[in-house]
Each structure stands twice: as structure tokens, then as C-alpha cells.
Scaffold this active site. Sequence first.
Site, mmCIF file in Angstrom:
data_model
loop_
_atom_site.group_PDB
_atom_site.id
_atom_site.type_symbol
_atom_site.label_atom_id
_atom_site.label_comp_id
_atom_site.label_asym_id
_atom_site.label_seq_id
_atom_site.Cartn_x
_atom_site.Cartn_y
_atom_site.Cartn_z
ATOM 1 N N PRO A 75 4.693 -17.454 0.375
ATOM 2 C CA PRO A 75 4.590 -18.603 1.352
ATOM 3 C C PRO A 75 4.058 -18.325 2.581
ATOM 4 O O PRO A 75 4.706 -17.329 3.366
ATOM 5 C CB PRO A 75 6.051 -19.153 1.145
ATOM 6 N N GLU A 76 3.433 -19.151 3.238
ATOM 7 C CA GLU A 76 2.938 -19.174 4.460
ATOM 8 C C GLU A 76 3.650 -20.197 5.412
ATOM 9 O O GLU A 76 4.522 -20.933 4.798
ATOM 10 C CB GLU A 76 1.552 -19.266 4.546
ATOM 11 N N LYS A 131 7.376 -17.285 9.674
ATOM 12 C CA LYS A 131 7.793 -17.575 8.188
ATOM 13 C C LYS A 131 9.103 -17.538 7.994
ATOM 14 O O LYS A 131 9.777 -17.429 6.857
ATOM 15 C CB LYS A 131 6.925 -16.658 7.437
ATOM 16 N N ARG A 177 -6.597 -7.602 1.287
ATOM 17 C CA ARG A 177 -6.546 -8.804 0.880
ATOM 18 C C ARG A 177 -7.758 -9.565 0.712
ATOM 19 O O ARG A 177 -8.734 -9.183 0.993
ATOM 20 C CB ARG A 177 -5.795 -9.773 1.720
#
Length: 297
Positions: free
Chosen positions: A2-3, A58, A287
Site C-alpha cells: 500500500p502506498e 505510509k 522494481r
Amino acid sequence: MPELPEVETVRRGLEPVMEGARIIHVEQRRADLRFPFPAGFSEHVKGCRIEALGRRAKYLLLHLENGRVLVSHLGMSGSFRIEESGSDKLRGDFHYARSKAEKHDHVVFHLARHEGGSARVIYNDPRRFGFMLLLDSADLEAHPLFAGLGVEPTGNALDGALLARLLAGKRAPLKAALMDQRLVAGLGNIYVCEALWRAGLSPRRIAATIATREGKSTGRSERLAGAIRTVIAEAIAAGGSSLKDYVQADGSLGYFQHSFSVYDREGKPCRKEGCSGTIQRFVQGGRSTFYCPICQR
């Protein structure tokens, strides 16, 4: 993982139920998640009123009346769900709790709500990469998790001039620099890819080239700052992006993934009007990076 938009969406989902409520009891069903729970965790929060729900980057922040802050990070697969008293239905869209996931319900907060009634807020985390900490509020900003965090990419704090100053002299690729939490806090892979596409800037570009040599703003820095703010705001409004494990606090899904222009669109045509490019993917910093080699320069 989750960002920022996903975490902010969870915060907003929890706020109506948790803010002002009193923690009657905490079921702590294991000794650790990613890290061990603080010693006496359940007893330290039992009986406390939740004064406010905040967020930094976050991290979710539950400010308690005893002067402590419960810090929660969702990790890769952490989520909260809400169950109202007298029902096993989730609040909001009436999604029933998924029984297959109950073995991953690691923490249950039993709440007495300030307007009456009760609720349970359940933390579920199959991979257990999330964690919870208890910090004194006076020590929060100095804690290693928060001391080095950069500016938030929400509101008007992040403008072209500030972004130019932050990236001046940085020889790293632009995407890598934007994901440095010491510069901009809370930006992650998905939304950096999207913002760079909107700004027409390549993720491979040297970060310093969006500013002048003196660190002054340019058209590039202004476009990028605006794109970051807009992408984050739109993602929050859409409830985040439901990729793999992420769901909102009421059990429903986020919808920003339906607005992706580049992320996870390898081999598909660029959506920018007049562009004939095809979205490409390459690995950058471990990534996946998605971009259009034609209109992102």
C-alpha cells in the site's frame, strides 16, 4: 505494498469509527508481526480514548489520550476491517468478513464508540510484514522512522520551487530520487510512474536536470510537482488502487487502477493524445518501471 493514497484511504475509513472511541479491550493473537509487539502493548492502550487518527507518509497514527501514539504500518498485505456491534457485516458496503482470512486476524480492537454502541476493528495481515509501535507523542518526530522523512506530496507544500531545491545536484535517475523518502515522503512505485508520465519526464532522466544549476524551478519541476499532487489527490478520491492484497477499511476495493496510464500497461499504446508510443517496462532499483519512450523525455 500500500502506498500513500491507500493508507490515507484506510485512515479516512477508520476515522468515523475510531476517532473519539475508547479502547475497551485488545486481543493480541500473536507476539509479533514484522517486529515484536511492544511489551505490555494491550495493557498500555486499554481504556484509552482515541483522540485523533493521523498519517505521516505510509504510517497510520492513532493519537491516544495518555500521550502515546500507536503507529501502524500495513507492510505488504496488512488491512483493517470494521465490524459493527450485533453484526458480522462490514460497515459501508456490507461486505461480509472473509472466513478464509480469519486465521490472519492478528489484532482486534474492541471499541466503545463516543455516540454509543460498540465496534471491532480487526487488523489482518497474511504475510505479517506490517507492524505496530507505541511511541510517546513528544518523541514522535525524533524517532528514526520519522526523523528523516521529507515533505508530504499532498496539498500545496510540494511546489516546483521546492522540488527543484530537493533534486538540485542529484545524479540519481529521476524516479529513484522521487522514491527517496528523505526527499518526498510517501511516494511509491505506482504513483511515481503515473506522475512522470503526466509530466512527460523519463524515469531515466538525471534528477538534477529538472532544476537549474542554482536549484531554481523550471517548467519541468513545475509540471512534475503539479502531476504528483494531482495523481495523489485523484488516487485518494478513488479510494486507492486494489492490487493484490489491498482493500479499504470497509472491505471494498479501490478504483484508481482503472485510471492507470502507464503502470502495468506494458505493450499497450500510450494514452497521451497524439502519441504513437507503446508502454515499456524495465527494472529500476529492483522494481518494475513503466513509461512511454516517445513522450517521456
